[in-house]
Design a protein around this motif. Structure first.
Motif, mmCIF file in Angstrom:
data_model
loop_
_atom_site.group_PDB
_atom_site.id
_atom_site.type_symbol
_atom_site.label_atom_id
_atom_site.label_comp_id
_atom_site.label_asym_id
_atom_site.label_seq_id
_atom_site.Cartn_x
_atom_site.Cartn_y
_atom_site.Cartn_z
ATOM 1 N N PHE A 158 34.351 20.976 -59.457
ATOM 2 C CA PHE A 158 35.805 21.021 -59.641
ATOM 3 C C PHE A 158 36.170 21.038 -61.119
ATOM 4 O O PHE A 158 37.155 21.678 -61.521
ATOM 5 C CB PHE A 158 36.466 19.841 -58.932
ATOM 6 C CG PHE A 158 36.308 19.861 -57.432
ATOM 7 C CD1 PHE A 158 36.391 21.053 -56.734
ATOM 8 C CD2 PHE A 158 36.058 18.701 -56.731
ATOM 9 C CE1 PHE A 158 36.241 21.081 -55.360
ATOM 10 C CE2 PHE A 158 35.911 18.719 -55.355
ATOM 11 C CZ PHE A 158 35.995 19.903 -54.666
ATOM 12 N N ALA A 159 35.415 20.337 -61.941
ATOM 13 C CA ALA A 159 35.666 20.374 -63.385
ATOM 14 C C ALA A 159 35.446 21.775 -63.932
ATOM 15 O O ALA A 159 36.198 22.252 -64.797
ATOM 16 C CB ALA A 159 34.758 19.373 -64.102
ATOM 17 N N TRP A 160 34.433 22.464 -63.429
ATOM 18 C CA TRP A 160 34.168 23.841 -63.862
ATOM 19 C C TRP A 160 35.285 24.774 -63.406
ATOM 20 O O TRP A 160 35.728 25.645 -64.162
ATOM 21 C CB TRP A 160 32.830 24.299 -63.292
ATOM 22 C CG TRP A 160 32.496 25.725 -63.627
ATOM 23 C CD1 TRP A 160 31.954 26.202 -64.779
ATOM 24 C CD2 TRP A 160 32.708 26.866 -62.785
ATOM 25 N NE1 TRP A 160 31.811 27.569 -64.721
ATOM 26 C CE2 TRP A 160 32.268 28.003 -63.503
ATOM 27 C CE3 TRP A 160 33.216 27.027 -61.504
ATOM 28 C CZ2 TRP A 160 32.337 29.288 -62.966
ATOM 29 C CZ3 TRP A 160 33.283 28.301 -60.960
ATOM 30 C CH2 TRP A 160 32.843 29.413 -61.699
ATOM 31 N N ILE A 161 35.768 24.599 -62.175
ATOM 32 C CA ILE A 161 36.852 25.437 -61.654
ATOM 33 C C ILE A 161 38.091 25.305 -62.520
ATOM 34 O O ILE A 161 38.802 26.277 -62.793
ATOM 35 C CB ILE A 161 37.171 25.062 -60.192
ATOM 36 C CG1 ILE A 161 36.018 25.474 -59.276
ATOM 37 C CG2 ILE A 161 38.470 25.734 -59.726
ATOM 38 C CD1 ILE A 161 36.147 24.936 -57.864
ATOM 39 N N GLY A 162 38.386 24.093 -62.976
ATOM 40 C CA GLY A 162 39.613 23.858 -63.722
ATOM 41 C C GLY A 162 39.672 24.569 -65.059
ATOM 42 O O GLY A 162 40.752 24.964 -65.514
ATOM 43 N N GLY A 163 38.539 24.731 -65.705
ATOM 44 C CA GLY A 163 38.541 25.386 -67.010
ATOM 45 C C GLY A 163 39.350 24.610 -68.024
ATOM 46 O O GLY A 163 39.165 23.397 -68.192
ATOM 47 N N ASP A 164 40.295 25.280 -68.672
ATOM 48 C CA ASP A 164 41.121 24.627 -69.683
ATOM 49 C C ASP A 164 42.190 23.723 -69.071
ATOM 50 O O ASP A 164 42.790 22.914 -69.778
ATOM 51 C CB ASP A 164 41.803 25.675 -70.571
ATOM 52 C CG ASP A 164 40.805 26.449 -71.424
ATOM 53 O OD1 ASP A 164 39.720 25.898 -71.699
ATOM 54 O OD2 ASP A 164 41.114 27.600 -71.799
ATOM 55 N N GLU A 165 42.441 23.907 -67.785
ATOM 56 C CA GLU A 165 43.390 23.043 -67.085
ATOM 57 C C GLU A 165 42.596 22.098 -66.180
ATOM 58 O O GLU A 165 41.376 22.021 -66.264
ATOM 59 C CB GLU A 165 44.394 23.890 -66.297
ATOM 60 C CG GLU A 165 45.266 24.746 -67.201
ATOM 61 C CD GLU A 165 46.409 25.393 -66.465
ATOM 62 O OE1 GLU A 165 47.520 25.417 -67.027
ATOM 63 O OE2 GLU A 165 46.194 25.885 -65.330
ATOM 64 N N GLU A 166 43.295 21.390 -65.332
ATOM 65 C CA GLU A 166 42.646 20.412 -64.461
ATOM 66 C C GLU A 166 42.876 20.803 -63.009
ATOM 67 O O GLU A 166 44.017 20.936 -62.564
ATOM 68 C CB GLU A 166 43.214 19.014 -64.742
ATOM 69 C CG GLU A 166 42.446 17.898 -64.064
ATOM 70 C CD GLU A 166 42.924 16.520 -64.512
ATOM 71 O OE1 GLU A 166 42.174 15.545 -64.334
ATOM 72 O OE2 GLU A 166 44.055 16.427 -65.033
ATOM 73 N N TYR A 171 42.452 15.996 -60.602
ATOM 74 C CA TYR A 171 43.659 15.250 -60.942
ATOM 75 C C TYR A 171 43.851 14.045 -60.018
ATOM 76 O O TYR A 171 44.342 12.999 -60.444
ATOM 77 C CB TYR A 171 44.862 16.192 -60.846
ATOM 78 C CG TYR A 171 46.198 15.579 -61.149
ATOM 79 C CD1 TYR A 171 46.535 15.187 -62.439
ATOM 80 C CD2 TYR A 171 47.154 15.421 -60.148
ATOM 81 C CE1 TYR A 171 47.777 14.645 -62.722
ATOM 82 C CE2 TYR A 171 48.398 14.883 -60.415
ATOM 83 C CZ TYR A 171 48.709 14.493 -61.704
ATOM 84 O OH TYR A 171 49.939 13.953 -61.983
ATOM 85 N N PHE A 172 43.440 14.202 -58.753
ATOM 86 C CA PHE A 172 43.611 13.130 -57.780
ATOM 87 C C PHE A 172 42.541 12.040 -57.886
ATOM 88 O O PHE A 172 42.623 11.031 -57.177
ATOM 89 C CB PHE A 172 43.570 13.699 -56.358
ATOM 90 C CG PHE A 172 44.802 14.477 -55.949
ATOM 91 C CD1 PHE A 172 45.999 14.351 -56.626
ATOM 92 C CD2 PHE A 172 44.750 15.333 -54.854
ATOM 93 C CE1 PHE A 172 47.129 15.065 -56.239
ATOM 94 C CE2 PHE A 172 45.860 16.050 -54.452
ATOM 95 C CZ PHE A 172 47.061 15.919 -55.142
ATOM 96 N N GLN A 173 41.520 12.201 -58.709
ATOM 97 C CA GLN A 173 40.383 11.290 -58.702
ATOM 98 C C GLN A 173 40.730 9.879 -59.186
ATOM 99 O O GLN A 173 40.270 8.895 -58.620
ATOM 100 C CB GLN A 173 39.247 11.857 -59.560
ATOM 101 C CG GLN A 173 38.565 13.072 -58.971
ATOM 102 C CD GLN A 173 37.954 12.789 -57.615
ATOM 103 O OE1 GLN A 173 37.098 11.916 -57.466
ATOM 104 N NE2 GLN A 173 38.410 13.516 -56.601
ATOM 105 N N PRO A 217 47.124 20.306 -69.397
ATOM 106 C CA PRO A 217 46.772 19.065 -70.092
ATOM 107 C C PRO A 217 48.013 18.206 -70.351
ATOM 108 O O PRO A 217 49.020 18.673 -70.880
ATOM 109 C CB PRO A 217 46.163 19.560 -71.405
ATOM 110 C CG PRO A 217 45.609 20.913 -71.065
ATOM 111 C CD PRO A 217 46.581 21.502 -70.081
ATOM 112 N N GLY A 218 47.932 16.960 -69.942
ATOM 113 C CA GLY A 218 49.042 16.042 -70.128
ATOM 114 C C GLY A 218 50.175 16.229 -69.144
ATOM 115 O O GLY A 218 51.190 15.511 -69.232
ATOM 116 N N GLY A 219 50.053 17.160 -68.204
ATOM 117 C CA GLY A 219 51.125 17.454 -67.272
ATOM 118 C C GLY A 219 50.967 16.775 -65.925
ATOM 119 O O GLY A 219 50.127 15.903 -65.730
ATOM 120 N N ARG A 220 51.821 17.215 -64.979
ATOM 121 C CA ARG A 220 51.804 16.694 -63.617
ATOM 122 C C ARG A 220 51.764 17.874 -62.661
ATOM 123 O O ARG A 220 52.187 18.992 -63.003
ATOM 124 C CB ARG A 220 53.057 15.863 -63.349
ATOM 125 C CG ARG A 220 53.305 14.722 -64.336
ATOM 126 C CD ARG A 220 54.597 13.999 -64.007
ATOM 127 N NE ARG A 220 55.731 14.935 -63.965
ATOM 128 C CZ ARG A 220 56.927 14.641 -63.450
ATOM 129 N NH1 ARG A 220 57.140 13.435 -62.929
ATOM 130 N NH2 ARG A 220 57.892 15.533 -63.457
#
Length: 342
Positions: A158-166, A171-173, A217-220
């Motif tokens: 999942f970290a790889w899928i997110g790339g520069d975003e999350e 995010y739910f972890q 990054p830093g968002g919701r």
């Protein structure tokens, strides 16, 4: 408009099902709604929903000659909400489903069921069938395809899928992080989330702003919800009230803890790596649902992973909430499949 509670909805006659609490192993209790008599069909919802997600299926399956039972998954609604993230591991959900079938079969001699799941409920249904084929003799998966365990640790993937975003699962972890976003305005967040994954209100891939499955990054997550607040056509204000009232009462931690067990599940299920589900199966997905596009390779692999597959359907122009967006079509497919199992 004042919010209507689930009990208010029941008293108004919207649900004709019988509500029960049954004991399951480990001291927990599962709330369920049942309708009809006949072979048992267990309906398992996903995130962020409840038994109410099957309101269109319960009476139809009952009329077709089945005992339709929709549960509140642990952590939701009136079911038990144990403390600790590990209490929401996949093995616990499978045990709950077995416990429900055993409880409903006591005295009747029937201790098997067909299991049908949507979203996270699809994964729970698939693993219930995989781990306990003696109990779950057939399985239908809605929206999320079956993808057997593989060699990649989920959080790494999942970290790889997110790339520069999350990616949203990442995010739910962290416990409390998503709750801090959602719980100040549960109803508004649910409305945005349901709309964001519904065919008639979702943001198209070419639209500006990005997918709600990825968080800047830093968002919701809600930063990616569409402005305007229009509800999808399948969801009325009163129906949204039912969902919102449950989560306003319980909070979201129990529901989100399912996401927080993805690595633990991967470890628990190591013995079933790449394992197929051999019981008779059915898949129904939405053409516009990211689950079916991201996991298109999993669908292509069904001859190996679901060798008992009876049929697979991608509903044109449908989003993620298939049994609510296209209730009549899904009901027809389910009834046809269930009758064929006989």
């Amino acid at each position: 408009m004042p919010h209507r509670t689930q009990l208010d909805t029941e008293k108004s006659g919207r649900s004709e099902g019988r509500h029960r609490l049954v004991d399951v192993p480990g001291g927990g209790r599962i709330h369920l709604v049942e309708q009809g008599e006949g072979p048992l069909v267990l309906l398992v919802h996903g995130f962020p929903e409840s038994w109410y997600s099957w309101r269109h299926q319960l009476p139809v399956l009952a009329e077709a000659g089945f005992r339709a039972v929709a549960v509140d998954v642990r952590g939701y609604g009136r079911s038990s909400k144990p403390e600790g993230v590990a209490a929401y591991r996949m093995l616990a959900h499978v045990a709950d489903n077995v416990g429900v079938v055993r409880a409903l079969g006591l005295g009747s001699g029937g201790e098997t069921a067909t299991i049908i799941g949507h979203d996270w409920g699809s994964a729970i249904a698939a693993n219930s069938a995989l781990l306990r084929p003696d109990v779950f003799t057939a399985v239908a998966l809605l929206s999320v395809p079956y993808a057997p365990r593989n060699g990649f640790r989920p959080t790494d993937a999942f970290a790889w899928i997110g790339g520069d975003e999350e990616f949203y699962v990442s995010y739910f972890q962290e416990p409390g992080r998503a709750e801090a976003e959602i719980e100040p305005d549960v109803r508004g967040w649910l409305a945005g989330f349901y709309a964001g994954l519904s065919a008639d209100t979702m943001r198209r891939p070419s639209a500006a702003g990005g997918s709600l499955h990825f968080i800047a990054p830093g968002g919701r997550m809600s930063d990616r919800f569409e402005d305007g607040g229009a509800l999808p056509s399948w969801l009325t204000e009163a129906e949204l009230d039912v969902y919102a009232a449950e989560f306003e009462r319980t909070g979201l931690t129990g529901a989100l803890n399912r996401y927080r067990n993805v690595d633990r599940d991967w470890e628990d299920l190591a013995a079933w790596d790449s394992a197929p589900i051999r019981q008779p199966s059915l898949f129904i997905g939405g053409e516009l649902d990211a689950s079916t596009t991201w996991l298109s390779d999993a669908i292509k692999a069904y001859p190996e992973t679901l060798p008992g597959l009876v049929s697979s359907h991608i509903l044109e122009g449908c989003g993620h909430w298939v049994q609510q967006e296209r209730a009549d079509e899904v009901n027809g497919l389910l009834v046809e499949w269930l009758r064929g199992l006989r």
